[in-house]
Scaffold this motif. Sequence first.
Motif, PDB file in Angstrom:
ATOM      1  N   UNK A  99       0.840  -1.202   0.000  1.00  0.00           N
ATOM      2  CA  UNK A  99       0.000   0.000   0.000  1.00  0.00           C
ATOM      3  C   UNK A  99       0.874   1.250   0.000  1.00  0.00           C
ATOM      4  N   UNK A 100       0.371   2.272  -0.679  1.00  0.00           N
ATOM      5  CA  UNK A 100       1.093   3.546  -0.722  1.00  0.00           C
ATOM      6  C   UNK A 100       0.948   4.334   0.571  1.00  0.00           C
ATOM      7  N   UNK A 101      -0.143   4.149   1.272  1.00  0.00           N
ATOM      8  CA  UNK A 101      -0.377   4.896   2.516  1.00  0.00           C
ATOM      9  C   UNK A 101      -1.159   4.044   3.503  1.00  0.00           C
ATOM     10  N   UNK A 102      -1.138   4.494   4.709  1.00  0.00           N
ATOM     11  CA  UNK A 102      -1.912   3.837   5.753  1.00  0.00           C
ATOM     12  C   UNK A 102      -3.398   3.944   5.415  1.00  0.00           C
ATOM     13  N   UNK A 103      -4.176   2.849   5.482  1.00  0.00           N
ATOM     14  CA  UNK A 103      -5.611   2.938   5.190  1.00  0.00           C
ATOM     15  C   UNK A 103      -6.301   3.940   6.114  1.00  0.00           C
ATOM     16  N   UNK A 104      -7.402   4.537   5.688  1.00  0.00           N
ATOM     17  CA  UNK A 104      -8.115   5.525   6.519  1.00  0.00           C
ATOM     18  C   UNK A 104      -8.460   5.010   7.918  1.00  0.00           C
ATOM     19  N   UNK A 105      -8.806   3.713   8.008  1.00  0.00           N
ATOM     20  CA  UNK A 105      -9.125   3.186   9.345  1.00  0.00           C
ATOM     21  C   UNK A 105      -7.881   3.182  10.233  1.00  0.00           C
ATOM     22  N   UNK A 106      -6.676   3.109   9.581  1.00  0.00           N
ATOM     23  CA  UNK A 106      -5.431   3.231  10.328  1.00  0.00           C
ATOM     24  C   UNK A 106      -5.237   4.631  10.868  1.00  0.00           C
ATOM     25  N   UNK A 107      -5.670   5.644  10.102  1.00  0.00           N
ATOM     26  CA  UNK A 107      -5.618   7.022  10.608  1.00  0.00           C
ATOM     27  C   UNK A 107      -6.444   7.155  11.884  1.00  0.00           C
ATOM     28  N   UNK A 108      -7.631   6.543  11.847  1.00  0.00           N
ATOM     29  CA  UNK A 108      -8.498   6.585  13.033  1.00  0.00           C
ATOM     30  C   UNK A 108      -7.812   5.915  14.212  1.00  0.00           C
ATOM     31  N   UNK A 109      -7.126   4.782  13.938  1.00  0.00           N
ATOM     32  CA  UNK A 109      -6.427   4.081  15.010  1.00  0.00           C
ATOM     33  C   UNK A 109      -5.330   4.946  15.612  1.00  0.00           C
ATOM     34  N   UNK A 110      -4.570   5.641  14.781  1.00  0.00           N
ATOM     35  CA  UNK A 110      -3.507   6.505  15.291  1.00  0.00           C
ATOM     36  C   UNK A 110      -4.085   7.614  16.165  1.00  0.00           C
ATOM     37  N   UNK A 111      -5.106   8.284  15.670  1.00  0.00           N
ATOM     38  CA  UNK A 111      -5.706   9.380  16.442  1.00  0.00           C
ATOM     39  C   UNK A 111      -6.304   8.856  17.739  1.00  0.00           C
ATOM     40  N   UNK A 112      -7.117   7.810  17.659  1.00  0.00           N
ATOM     41  CA  UNK A 112      -7.764   7.259  18.854  1.00  0.00           C
ATOM     42  C   UNK A 112      -6.729   6.752  19.852  1.00  0.00           C
ATOM     43  N   UNK A 113      -5.716   6.059  19.346  1.00  0.00           N
ATOM     44  CA  UNK A 113      -4.710   5.486  20.240  1.00  0.00           C
ATOM     45  C   UNK A 113      -3.843   6.516  20.909  1.00  0.00           C
ATOM     46  N   UNK A 114      -3.337   7.487  20.155  1.00  0.00           N
ATOM     47  CA  UNK A 114      -2.432   8.476  20.751  1.00  0.00           C
ATOM     48  C   UNK A 114      -3.148   9.401  21.734  1.00  0.00           C
ATOM     49  N   UNK A 115      -4.397   9.738  21.447  1.00  0.00           N
ATOM     50  CA  UNK A 115      -5.124  10.646  22.344  1.00  0.00           C
ATOM     51  C   UNK A 115      -5.558   9.954  23.627  1.00  0.00           C
ATOM     52  N   UNK A 116      -5.893   8.690  23.551  1.00  0.00           N
ATOM     53  CA  UNK A 116      -6.388   7.978  24.741  1.00  0.00           C
ATOM     54  C   UNK A 116      -5.277   7.309  25.526  1.00  0.00           C
ATOM     55  N   UNK A 117      -4.063   7.261  24.963  1.00  0.00           N
ATOM     56  CA  UNK A 117      -2.987   6.514  25.610  1.00  0.00           C
ATOM     57  C   UNK A 117      -2.708   7.024  27.021  1.00  0.00           C
ATOM     58  N   UNK A 118      -2.575   8.336  27.169  1.00  0.00           N
ATOM     59  CA  UNK A 118      -2.285   8.872  28.505  1.00  0.00           C
ATOM     60  C   UNK A 118      -3.456   8.681  29.462  1.00  0.00           C
ATOM     61  N   UNK A 119      -4.668   8.651  28.919  1.00  0.00           N
ATOM     62  CA  UNK A 119      -5.844   8.487  29.773  1.00  0.00           C
ATOM     63  C   UNK A 119      -5.859   7.111  30.453  1.00  0.00           C
ATOM     64  N   UNK A 120      -5.235   6.135  29.790  1.00  0.00           N
ATOM     65  CA  UNK A 120      -5.185   4.790  30.353  1.00  0.00           C
ATOM     66  C   UNK A 120      -3.923   4.562  31.188  1.00  0.00           C
TER      67      UNK A 120
END
Length: 842
Positions: A99-120
């Motif tokens: 793949x040339x780029x991360x799939x859109x659902x991967x973008x969601x994973x990055x945003x969701x994961x990085x923002x919630x990481x400190x919360x956990x």
Amino acid sequence: PYVLVFIFAAVICIWRYLEVQRPHFLYLFALFLGLAFATMEITYIYVAIMLIYVDVMLAVELAKSPEGRTDSVKALYLAPFAWLIAALWPLLGKRPFGRDRLPPIGDVMVVLGTLSLTQFGPAVETIPFVGDKGYNVPEEETLRNITLTVLLVGATYVGLLWRPKVWAIVAAAFFIPYFLLFTTFFTNMGGAFSGIWGSLDYWLAQQDVQRGNQPGYYYALMSPLYEFLPLLVALPGAIWLALKGNSLTRFLLFWLTGIFIGLTLAGEKMPWLEVHIALPLALCAAVVLARVVDSFEMDAKRWLTAAGVAGGCVVATLLLVEGDSSLTTVAGLLVGALALGWVIGSTMGEGRAGLARALTTVAIAVLFTLSVRASLTVSYKNYDTPVEMLVYTQSSAEIPALMDRIDSLARESGLGYNIPIVVDQTDGYAWPWAWYLRHYHDVAYINDVTGYEPKPGSVLLIHANNASQVDGVGYSQVPYKHRWWFNETYRDLSFGKVLDIVTSPERLQSLGKFFLYRRPAEGTTGSTDSVAFFPESLAAFDKAQPVRPAPEPTTLADGRVVFGRPGSSAGEILQAADVVVDPAGNVWIADARNNRIHKFDAQGRYVSSLGRGGVDPGSFNQPWSLAIDAQGFIYVADTWNHRIQKFDAEGTFIKAWGGVTNSQQPGLLDLYGPRDIIVDVDGTLWVSDTGHKRLINYTTDGEPLGSIGVEGTTLGQFSEPVGLAVDLSGRLLVADTWNARIQAIANAGSITSFATGWASQGINDKPYLAVLTDGSIVATDPARSLLTLYSPEGAVLGTWTPAAGGLPIGIASLPDGGFVFSDGRRNEVQIVPAAAIPSLFQ
């Protein structure tokens, strides 16, 4: 709640981004996610659901071939690591996974994961070798600082590695509102840590507390009771959602399943959390119903017909459920018959397709009507009454009514906000009075009622357990429910119990009635109670004092008659004590805390009252017993005025005798807390001088004839003698309470005794006795909420618990072989006919 709005909005943003890949949907997603975290800890469950589903979606996407076919085995292998692939995507070389780029659902994973990481972050404390260091201690702060620093640096690195500009905006959208709210706009900088660390740290610690202490099947009971319409639609359609739906509809099903499991496993189970199940359930049902309707090929004519039939079903349902006459029932059945005729006609004309359309129309119309009705009932009828599972524990509706009375008294008396008020803080009872009385200037919150001297003219708000310690002279008393709750009769269910319920027509009918009508609040709700004392010195200004008609008696199926209710109005009782039946069959009761005597006729209808609080002749201070002789004279054991008072049949005061003394050798006219008085067969009176541990014999004019007993444990000695009775052989029976026995004193002087189960020395646990026409003896046992039937020789013939948690005290025999008894906690009296006795005492 707001958190549902934020989560729903976040879900919409995810799928809008997947559709159009515009970053502003990621910015909005971050904003709503941050607001959700700042609102409620249940967000951790929501985010866990999102992370799992997005991770699986990414694994499935990465396992697709260039032709679009998914390698299920590959997806299964990738699922545990899909989140890591998304985080490290820029480091995986050129065209990872082709793949040339991360799939859109991967973008969601990055945003969701990085923002919630400190919360956990606080979840690190669940690691065995780390553990919870405690609250606000150096070790905890060190762990917090190290953990959050590592997670924040890691999340920032992944975000900037992904798409620096987009992630910077995403982080700002998440953290700026988050920190503004938790620091109260930078006025409480420590609040930043209480949010990012303290929220989950506290929530995890509370799991062991098990607030609500509800069974694991709690939401499995709650959902069908309130969400029956979406439940009946969504459950049959769940297979279609899973197998034939798209990523969004599958997520809705996963959301529903995940939140149900999450709330079931969580330590705190509360009724208001049901709303978090209701939203995804309603969304699943809406999708399924839309798919079903699409398959019906509805045209304008069919829509118009279906709407008309649905309206008829609404009318029929309301007539049948809400109607209170045979006319409305017949009307409802007729309208229902017309709808049934339409179903049959549709089947005959269009076959199975017509039948499906018709049945769906009728079913949805009926269920929708019942659903709206249930919603309106809980929102506007039972919103503050715990006959609904959704109404858990709360202040009762009687508190605002009392507040209106206090406001009126303050206004009419001219004292205004300066009227003195005393609030007993036992069991946290200061709330909600602290809110209602916030404008009053002279409010005393006390922790110990014993010996407390309120200011003259004070309104007292006292916990029911402490009310007997208050000198009620000069006050009218109003019992009220302070907090009340839904009686949780659904606990401890087992397969066997469920099987018994579903195979019992009577219990199924009872469940059906509860489903439609809930249950009456009276007698079916739990409560902790209080008593309001209103000063009689301000009675002329107490214009809001409610005047209620005397309570009417209720006849039970076995012939028992129940009468009386808590209160201070006519026929109402506060701390029912002894009862007596006069020669005409009238029932008299000592209403101890209302400082009066009530007269009811033989059917339990209120007739009149005698006395008021005070020390003057004709006034009482907690009278506990009374007796009536053959001439109709009334004798009252005025317990805490330490005297006996005599009245004629019309209630006119004649004389009094007795009084308290400090002498170590009290005379026969010195009394201390007399608890019972009876008329002997020779017409003289016997009084239990409880405080002096003796019995005294008087003439009807109060002349002492002698006494029996001193303090001790041998026969003829007493420890807290209370109830008295004379048996058929003329023996004087004595409830020797703290010696746990009944003593029988014969005329010749011989004394025998038999043991009882009395063990309590509680201030109100005073047993009384009655001898029935067949010679058997009935004794009350207040502490154990039961009555015991004895043979004349003292053999136990049976016991009966009239009401769990009751306080049976006074008792008197009836000419028909039955008896009358009082309940000092429920503040009611029961007439028990002889025919009912064999079935009650087991």
